[in-house]
Design an enzyme around this catalytic site. Sequence first.
Site: not given
Length: 414
Positions: A161, A222
């Site tokens: 990430d 997301d």
Amino acid sequence: MVTMTSKYILILSFAAFASVDCLENGLARTPPMGWMHWQRFRCLIDCEIYPDECISDKLFRTMADHMVDDGYLAAGYEYIMIDDCWSAKERDSNGRLQPDPDRFPYGIKNLSDYIHSKGLKFGMYADYGTKTCAGYPGSILHLEQDANTFAEWEIDYLKFDGCYSDWQFVDVGYIQMSKYLNATGRPIVYSCSWPAYQEPNDMKSNYTSLAEACNLWRNWDDIDDGWANVTGILDWFSANQDRIAPFSGPGHWNDPDMLIIGNYGLSFEQSKAQMAIWAVMAAPLIMSVDLRTIEPQFRDILQNKDVIAVNQDPLGVMGRLVLKRNNIDVWTKPLLAKKKGGRAYAIGIMSRRVDGYPYRLGFTLKELNITNTKGFHVKDLFNKSQKSYSVSDSETIFLRVKPTGGILLFVTPK
Ligand SMILES: *[C@@H]1O[C@H](CO)[C@@H](O)[C@H](O)[C@H]1NC(C)=O
Ligand SMILES: *[C@@H]1O[C@H](CO)[C@@H](O)[C@H](O)[C@H]1NC(C)=O
Ligand SMILES: *[C@@H]1O[C@H](CO)[C@@H](O)[C@H](O)[C@H]1NC(C)=O
Ligand SMILES: *[C@@H]1O[C@H](CO)[C@@H](O)[C@H](O)[C@H]1NC(C)=O
Ligand SMILES: *[C@@H]1O[C@H](CO)[C@@H](O)[C@H](O)[C@H]1NC(C)=O
Ligand SMILES: *[C@@H]1O[C@H](CO)[C@@H](O)[C@H](O)[C@H]1NC(C)=O
């Protein structure tokens, strides 16, 4: 025959891309399929309040059991992946990442062994920045050490990430990590997130560089558990398809994020829509759902063999939105030609309509640039009771499309 032009263009674009120096670790030849905890379980770490849901050894073992026992592994879902919130708040005295001792009492290698013993593969999460998104230790000063730790734990997939990093220059760190992973000698699917930090800031990521360093990459924000997230993500992917689709192919994939099928936010029809369009986009099929309680009708969507075969087609072309009509989106994906007659296609249909009855949508294959003088066989991949039928490329196909529903057609030349 399929129009020679479209075939020619396809071959040309592959040839152009083949000259690019892609990450070749032999992995992710088709879009990765698996299960990841994030969308459904987030950062639930209180095992006293949520003993069965907290991010813990037990959760992943239980899901691994269900992956095997309930047919997901047989359907192709092979990776069990831990997302954020697995680690202790501090590294150990040697600077190594370590799991939370209460929630992972046997250590990660032990869990990894268990997952492998079930015939599954094991994925983990780290973050390039100074901290992970949820505030756990980041990897920025420990790239090589973390790559080695993950290899020792025998992971097969890393989601890396990008929170708490300088998003404008984050590529550099991701590329370094790719090299460190390679140097471990362990084959590890590498999922990058750098476009998900750049693109929403109006910076166009370097997809050539992504395909050189990563097996897949999260392009955009997301997903949460709602229909607006499915349509919102598809708005971005279709608006940018000409720029990003050429970088999809064996070993390197655009990733619109997890499947939310079987949770709280999508209806049965909306679930078919997400599955249909994710299949057509050659998107990684990463479930994030409680496999203990999922209703059978949603499980059947996730395990639909024909739909999965479209997603896993060896050509690996990312399908594109080609027609918007009556507030219904039509996507097409060319598939590996199985016979001499020419190319087969998948057609994914997603309705944004909310008015009561199943709307009668009409289109010809020619309008979608799918042509063959002898015509096509058409099959509806979600409706087993519907027989396949023949059409010429200029005959109008009429479909009843349910409100916010999805259909996936398989079209083969006669
Ligand atoms: C994992 O830990 C458990 C509990 O300590 C132990 O019984 C088991 O043998 C370990 N498994 C492996 C593969 O080390
Ligand atoms: C490392 O990179 C080389 C060159 O691309 C490749 O042949 C090899 O398979 C890679 N190894 C691993 C473990 O990823
Ligand atoms: C994108 O990355 C490639 C490969 O690393 C590089 O050759 C190219 O110059 C980069 N493009 C831009 C616009 O920076
Ligand atoms: C998901 O939906 C929420 C609520 O509408 C929204 O705030 C968020 O931006 C959406 N995310 C994406 C990726 O569409
Ligand atoms: C069909 O192909 C033509 C010619 O290549 C192109 O101009 C047109 O945009 C394409 N239409 C669709 C729906 O892809
Ligand atoms: C499946 O197709 C049959 C035959 O066309 C139709 O009667 C039936 O309503 C369809 N089922 C669903 C769930 O769409």
